[in-house]
Design a protein around this motif. Structure first.
Motif, PDB file in Angstrom:
ATOM      1  N   GLN A 154       0.825  -1.208   0.000  1.00 43.07           N
ATOM      2  CA  GLN A 154       0.000   0.000   0.000  1.00 43.07           C
ATOM      3  C   GLN A 154       0.862   1.261   0.000  1.00 43.07           C
ATOM      4  O   GLN A 154       0.448   2.308  -0.517  1.00 43.07           O
ATOM      5  N   ILE A 157       1.800   1.837  -3.584  1.00 44.92           N
ATOM      6  CA  ILE A 157       0.666   2.406  -4.310  1.00 44.92           C
ATOM      7  C   ILE A 157       0.537   3.904  -4.033  1.00 44.92           C
ATOM      8  O   ILE A 157       0.193   4.689  -4.924  1.00 44.92           O
ATOM      9  N   CYS A 180      -3.273  -6.008  -4.426  1.00 45.54           N
ATOM     10  CA  CYS A 180      -3.356  -4.724  -5.130  1.00 45.54           C
ATOM     11  C   CYS A 180      -3.936  -4.903  -6.530  1.00 45.54           C
ATOM     12  O   CYS A 180      -3.765  -4.048  -7.400  1.00 45.54           O
TER      13      CYS A 180
END
Length: 214
Positions: A154, A157, A180
């Motif tokens: 994360q 991302i 993801c």
């Protein structure tokens, strides 16, 4: 179109067993000398099977009943030994890795690494292989409290644009890709067991095959 490629490191780019096995055996011998484990024959294949796990997962799987203090010290011995070996230029990448990364870098992809390794290990490799030539960032799990890759991704991302592609050799990498919602290339030349990467979108049997898929 993929913009960011998330690589695993050990068993995907770095042929880790050459420095991990002697480091593990050094740590296990120390445990024997502390009289907290029995001397035993440990096969190379078993040692290779731990590659890709973070240090906590590895020691919990191998010696679940061992006092945490000894696990921590053994883990430190492994880490220190590997860093020393990297400094002696004993770490090696898979043949064709540099060429593969150069091709992908020249195509304009953002290249990052997400590894179940420690900070000192990350820094030693970054310096030894001058990894800034290809990679924009190297995420190690120690910096995130040894959280699983499904959580650390994360951060990737947040830092880099999608869509994403994940490349690795272990189940944790496949799970990372699924978390993801990204395609996954499974590296059959790494340290995963048979069937571990079932469900991958693509498979490669060597580093050189990666550029042909992307």
């Amino acid at each position: 179109m993929v913009k960011t490629i998330i690589f695993d490191y050990d068993g995907t780019i770095h042929n880790t067993l050459g420095i991990y096995e002697p480091a593990f055996r050094e740590a296990y011998q120390w445990l024997v000398e502390q009289n907290v484990v029995e001397e035993q024959k440990i096969e190379t294949a078993q040692i290779a099977g731990w590659l890709g796990l973070n240090s906590k997962e590895m020691w919990d799987a191998f010696l679940p009943e061992l006092d945490q203090r000894y696990k921590d010290q053994a883990s430190a011995i492994v880490g220190d030994s590997m860093v020393r070996q990297i400094g002696k230029h004993r770490a090696v990448w898979y043949p064709g890795a540099e060429e593969m990364l150069t091709v992908l870098k020249n195509r304009g992809y953002h290249l990052v690494i997400l590894s179940n390794c420690k900070v000192a290990y990350r820094k030693a490799h970054w310096e030894e292989f001058r990894m800034e030539r290809w990679f924009e960032q190297f995420y190690d799990c120690e910096s995130y409290g040894f959280c699983p890759k499904t959580e650390i991704v994360q951060e990737v991302i947040r830092d880099y644009p999608g869509p994403y592609l994940v490349i690795g050799d272990r189940r944790q990498d496949l799970e990372c890709a699924r978390s993801c919602k990204s395609p996954f290339i499974g590296c059959l030349y790494g340290y995963g067991e048979k069937g571990e990467l079932d469900g991958a979108d693509y498979f490669v049997k060597s580093v050189e095959e990666i550029t042909g898929i992307i």
